[in-house]
Design a protein around this motif. Structure first.
Motif: not given
Length: 102
Positions: A5-18, A92-102
């Motif tokens: 995902i891309k947010t705040g000008g940066k890219q992050y690789r995320v999985q559910e629960g991260d 900063f904002t700390s976010v916990r990834i809940e769901k990835i929907k295709e």
């Protein structure tokens, strides 16, 4: 399954629960947030990118908002009697990834 995902000008690789720290977002603690700017979605050999991944979305819950550790910026020019000290704390904002929907 993971997503990029891309947010705040940066890219992050995320999985559910991260749990990840991103640039400050306008959301309160406990609120759900949706990331629509998905660059890639994949699991194993099946990877979707580009227009296929643009349909996907990632949802997360804001767990914390705050400011990081202070860094000190010190500038000096020798023999010129020039010294400058500045400090900076990044929000900063700390976010916990809940769901990835295709």
């Amino acid at each position: 399954m993971y997503a990029v995902i891309k947010t705040g000008g940066k890219q992050y690789r995320v999985q559910e629960g991260d749990v990840l720290r991103v640039e400050k977002l306008d959301a309160e603690t406990g609120k759900e947030i949706k990331f629509d700017d998905v660059l890639m979605v994949g699991e194993g050999d099946s990877i979707k990118a580009g227009a296929d991944a643009a349909k996907a979305s990632v949802t997360g819950v804001v767990t914390e908002s705050g400011r990081g550790q202070k860094i000190v910026v010190f500038k000096k020019r020798r023999r010129k009697n020039y010294r400058l000290t500045q400090g900076h704390r990044q929000s900063f904002t700390s976010v916990r990834i809940e769901k990835i929907k295709e």
